[in-house]
Design a protein around this motif. Structure first.
Motif, PDB file in Angstrom:
ATOM      1  N   HIS A   5       0.835  -1.204   0.000  1.00  0.00           N
ATOM      2  CA  HIS A   5       0.000   0.000   0.000  1.00  0.00           C
ATOM      3  C   HIS A   5       0.871   1.256   0.000  1.00  0.00           C
ATOM      4  O   HIS A   5       0.626   2.194  -0.774  1.00  0.00           O
ATOM      5  CB  HIS A   5      -0.910   0.008   1.229  1.00  0.00           C
ATOM      6  CG  HIS A   5      -2.116  -0.864   1.103  1.00  0.00           C
ATOM      7  ND1 HIS A   5      -3.269  -0.460   0.480  1.00  0.00           N
ATOM      8  CD2 HIS A   5      -2.337  -2.145   1.525  1.00  0.00           C
ATOM      9  CE1 HIS A   5      -4.162  -1.434   0.519  1.00  0.00           C
ATOM     10  NE2 HIS A   5      -3.625  -2.469   1.147  1.00  0.00           N
ATOM     11  N   LEU A   8       2.621   1.733  -3.461  1.00  0.00           N
ATOM     12  CA  LEU A   8       1.746   2.237  -4.513  1.00  0.00           C
ATOM     13  C   LEU A   8       1.278   3.665  -4.248  1.00  0.00           C
ATOM     14  O   LEU A   8       0.925   4.384  -5.174  1.00  0.00           O
ATOM     15  CB  LEU A   8       0.537   1.312  -4.681  1.00  0.00           C
ATOM     16  CG  LEU A   8       0.844  -0.109  -5.155  1.00  0.00           C
ATOM     17  CD1 LEU A   8      -0.437  -0.926  -5.273  1.00  0.00           C
ATOM     18  CD2 LEU A   8       1.575  -0.092  -6.496  1.00  0.00           C
ATOM     19  N   THR A  66       0.621  -0.244 -11.297  1.00  0.00           N
ATOM     20  CA  THR A  66      -0.840  -0.147 -11.311  1.00  0.00           C
ATOM     21  C   THR A  66      -1.387  -0.356 -12.716  1.00  0.00           C
ATOM     22  O   THR A  66      -2.410  -1.038 -12.903  1.00  0.00           O
ATOM     23  CB  THR A  66      -1.294   1.222 -10.778  1.00  0.00           C
ATOM     24  OG1 THR A  66      -0.791   1.393  -9.444  1.00  0.00           O
ATOM     25  CG2 THR A  66      -2.803   1.330 -10.754  1.00  0.00           C
ATOM     26  N   ALA A  69      -1.435  -4.041 -13.385  1.00  0.00           N
ATOM     27  CA  ALA A  69      -2.496  -4.735 -12.657  1.00  0.00           C
ATOM     28  C   ALA A  69      -3.860  -4.467 -13.284  1.00  0.00           C
ATOM     29  O   ALA A  69      -4.673  -5.381 -13.467  1.00  0.00           O
ATOM     30  CB  ALA A  69      -2.491  -4.293 -11.192  1.00  0.00           C
ATOM     31  N   GLU A  70      -4.125  -3.220 -13.627  1.00  0.00           N
ATOM     32  CA  GLU A  70      -5.427  -2.868 -14.201  1.00  0.00           C
ATOM     33  C   GLU A  70      -5.604  -3.497 -15.580  1.00  0.00           C
ATOM     34  O   GLU A  70      -6.699  -3.987 -15.912  1.00  0.00           O
ATOM     35  CB  GLU A  70      -5.565  -1.351 -14.280  1.00  0.00           C
ATOM     36  CG  GLU A  70      -5.690  -0.696 -12.905  1.00  0.00           C
ATOM     37  CD  GLU A  70      -5.727   0.827 -12.981  1.00  0.00           C
ATOM     38  OE1 GLU A  70      -5.326   1.367 -14.042  1.00  0.00           O
ATOM     39  OE2 GLU A  70      -6.145   1.459 -11.984  1.00  0.00           O
ATOM     40  N   HIS A  73      -6.417  -7.247 -15.118  1.00  0.00           N
ATOM     41  CA  HIS A  73      -7.811  -7.477 -14.738  1.00  0.00           C
ATOM     42  C   HIS A  73      -8.759  -7.225 -15.912  1.00  0.00           C
ATOM     43  O   HIS A  73      -9.726  -7.979 -16.113  1.00  0.00           O
ATOM     44  CB  HIS A  73      -8.188  -6.576 -13.555  1.00  0.00           C
ATOM     45  CG  HIS A  73      -7.579  -7.020 -12.264  1.00  0.00           C
ATOM     46  ND1 HIS A  73      -7.211  -6.135 -11.276  1.00  0.00           N
ATOM     47  CD2 HIS A  73      -7.265  -8.257 -11.802  1.00  0.00           C
ATOM     48  CE1 HIS A  73      -6.706  -6.803 -10.259  1.00  0.00           C
ATOM     49  NE2 HIS A  73      -6.728  -8.091 -10.555  1.00  0.00           N
ATOM     50  N   PRO A  79     -11.579  -7.566 -11.830  1.00  0.00           N
ATOM     51  CA  PRO A  79     -10.795  -7.823 -10.618  1.00  0.00           C
ATOM     52  C   PRO A  79     -11.300  -9.071  -9.901  1.00  0.00           C
ATOM     53  O   PRO A  79     -12.448  -9.484 -10.062  1.00  0.00           O
ATOM     54  CB  PRO A  79     -11.034  -6.564  -9.770  1.00  0.00           C
ATOM     55  CG  PRO A  79     -11.517  -5.531 -10.734  1.00  0.00           C
ATOM     56  CD  PRO A  79     -12.273  -6.270 -11.784  1.00  0.00           C
ATOM     57  N   VAL A  98       0.274  -6.637  -5.865  1.00  0.00           N
ATOM     58  CA  VAL A  98      -0.175  -5.357  -6.421  1.00  0.00           C
ATOM     59  C   VAL A  98      -1.594  -5.483  -6.964  1.00  0.00           C
ATOM     60  O   VAL A  98      -2.462  -4.627  -6.707  1.00  0.00           O
ATOM     61  CB  VAL A  98       0.786  -4.881  -7.529  1.00  0.00           C
ATOM     62  CG1 VAL A  98       0.226  -3.649  -8.249  1.00  0.00           C
ATOM     63  CG2 VAL A  98       2.158  -4.560  -6.945  1.00  0.00           C
ATOM     64  N   ARG A  99      -1.873  -6.542  -7.706  1.00  0.00           N
ATOM     65  CA  ARG A  99      -3.224  -6.734  -8.255  1.00  0.00           C
ATOM     66  C   ARG A  99      -4.250  -6.840  -7.142  1.00  0.00           C
ATOM     67  O   ARG A  99      -5.374  -6.340  -7.267  1.00  0.00           O
ATOM     68  CB  ARG A  99      -3.258  -7.997  -9.125  1.00  0.00           C
ATOM     69  CG  ARG A  99      -2.441  -7.911 -10.400  1.00  0.00           C
ATOM     70  CD  ARG A  99      -2.377  -9.263 -11.088  1.00  0.00           C
ATOM     71  NE  ARG A  99      -1.322  -9.295 -12.096  1.00  0.00           N
ATOM     72  CZ  ARG A  99      -0.540 -10.336 -12.322  1.00  0.00           C
ATOM     73  NH1 ARG A  99      -0.677 -11.444 -11.614  1.00  0.00           N
ATOM     74  NH2 ARG A  99       0.381 -10.280 -13.262  1.00  0.00           N
ATOM     75  N   VAL A 102      -4.868  -3.323  -5.766  1.00  0.00           N
ATOM     76  CA  VAL A 102      -5.654  -2.560  -6.733  1.00  0.00           C
ATOM     77  C   VAL A 102      -7.109  -3.028  -6.743  1.00  0.00           C
ATOM     78  O   VAL A 102      -8.038  -2.227  -6.880  1.00  0.00           O
ATOM     79  CB  VAL A 102      -5.022  -2.681  -8.136  1.00  0.00           C
ATOM     80  CG1 VAL A 102      -5.948  -2.118  -9.206  1.00  0.00           C
ATOM     81  CG2 VAL A 102      -3.671  -1.963  -8.180  1.00  0.00           C
TER      82      VAL A 102
END
Length: 373
Positions: A5, A8, A66, A69-70, A73, A79, A98-99, A102
């Motif tokens: 956390h 990021l 990020t 990860a986005e 997904h 997600p 990280v995923r 997020v």
């Protein structure tokens, strides 16, 4: 996951190290200058030594992590919760964390030894909703040998497989077990996997550098270069030549081909290429054919010194349990039936298992050192 956390959110710059290995942790901390000044937008320095043994440290921003990860997904359908089966000091394991951050979820961790018998309860602990796992090929192979573990993986929405090429037949076995496998290609320098089943994630660019001289009109083949939102800022330790020198791009050490639709096929690493009698042979291409022999469970192709040819093609073979070893002539004939005879290995070595490094990549240098004479 408070550290993730903070990472990021831009409150910390992190160097992930193997907690169980004090010597390696100290070495990486010193080599990558842990505690020394670093740019404010660097969230994590992921140690990466490649095959040189010298840690370089890919500097990744929170934005790159990020974005990866986005995009993952989005490609997978939304997600979800993740199974953590890879060490978080490697980029593949770190990206699971990280995923999860997020997505606002918490991953379910497996023991570092990865025991397939633990998979049913771990998958059950993920609960309802979309569920994913990120594994390497060796782990998938182990899981497929345990019926209950394979059944558990089959309930997941996707199982990402990275860390190198999949052995021939493994994807087919997984599909027969009902497992939704997604093959990923990427590295620390691209915040992990950035090409899924040959197609770049949203925001990722792929092009070919150093094209081979004579190629069919339907292919674009040469050194792979990657760019886009998931790219690292560069290395903590400089390199010469710098693979980040072309602004916005990272020149990999991999050879690949782009088809007319832009789908990428990874053919192998440049430094794995075998120069034999003036010809260049990519080991992975030979392995794909050799692995289709019904007595071969796993194989690795590599070069060994040869006074006449420069290098000769050699292969290490793990046999199917209970099968007798084919003769070298039989194996050569099997390869030569599909490829040019010059690509057929001139020597074969039966081994109990193939040496691996990192998160499961075949160690061809170890094999070459072992069988060079």
């Amino acid at each position: 996951m408070p550290v993730v956390h903070d990472m990021l959110a831009g409150r910390a710059s992190v160097l992930p190290v193997p907690a169980e290995n004090d010597r390696e942790s100290s070495f990486l901390s010193e080599a990558l200058r842990c505690g020394a000044e670093i740019d404010d937008d660097v969230a994590v320095v992921v140690p990466t030594s490649g095959t040189t043994g010298t840690p370089k440290g890919a500097m990744l921003s929170a934005a790159a992590l990020t974005a990866s990860a986005e995009a993952t997904h989005h490609r997978l359908g939304g997600p979800g919760r993740w199974l953590l089966a890879l060490a978080p000091h490697h980029i593949a394991g770190l990206q699971v964390l990280v995923r999860s951050v997020v997505a606002g979820t918490t991953p379910v961790a497996l023991a570092p030894t990865f025991e397939p018998a633990e998979l049913p309860s771990a998958v059950g602990a993920l609960g309802p909703g979309r569920r994913y796992a990120s594994l390497v090929a060796v782990q998938l192979d182990k899981a497929l040998r345990d019926e209950r573990a394979a059944d558990a993986l089959a309930t997941l929405d996707a199982v990402l497989i990275g860390g190198g090429p999949m052995p021939t037949g493994l994807a087919e076995r997984a599909a027969a077990a009902g497992i939704s496998v997604v093959r990923t290609y990427g590295m620390s320098e691209t915040a992990g996997g950035c090409v899924y089943d040959g197609v770049p994630l949203d925001g990722v660019r792929v092009r070919i550098h150093d094209r081979a001289a004579a190629q069919p009109a339907t292919s674009d083949r040469g050194r792979i270069a990657l760019g886009g939102r998931t790219l690292a800022k560069g290395y903590r330790n400089t390199m010469n030549p710098d693979p980040f020198a072309d602004a916005g791009w990272f020149r990999t050490d991999d050879v690949g081909a782009l088809d007319p639709a832009g789908r990428l096929t990874v053919l192998g690493r440049i430094d794995d290429a075998i120069g034999s009698g003036g010809l260049t042979i990519m080991p992975q291409v030979v392995e794909v054919v050799l692995a289709t022999h019904d007595a071969v469970a796993e194989c690795a192709v590599f070069g060994v010194p040869d006074e006449r040819l420069g290098q000769r093609v050699a292969a290490a073979v793990v046999l199917v349990a209970g099968r007798e070893s084919p003769t070298p002539a039989e194996l050569r004939e099997h390869v030569a039936a599909a490829l040019d005879a010059t690509a057929a290995p001139r020597e074969f070595h039966v081994v109990d298992e193939l040496p691996r490094r990192g998160i499961g990549k075949i160690d061809r240098r170890a094999l070459a050192a072992r069988f060079s004479s």
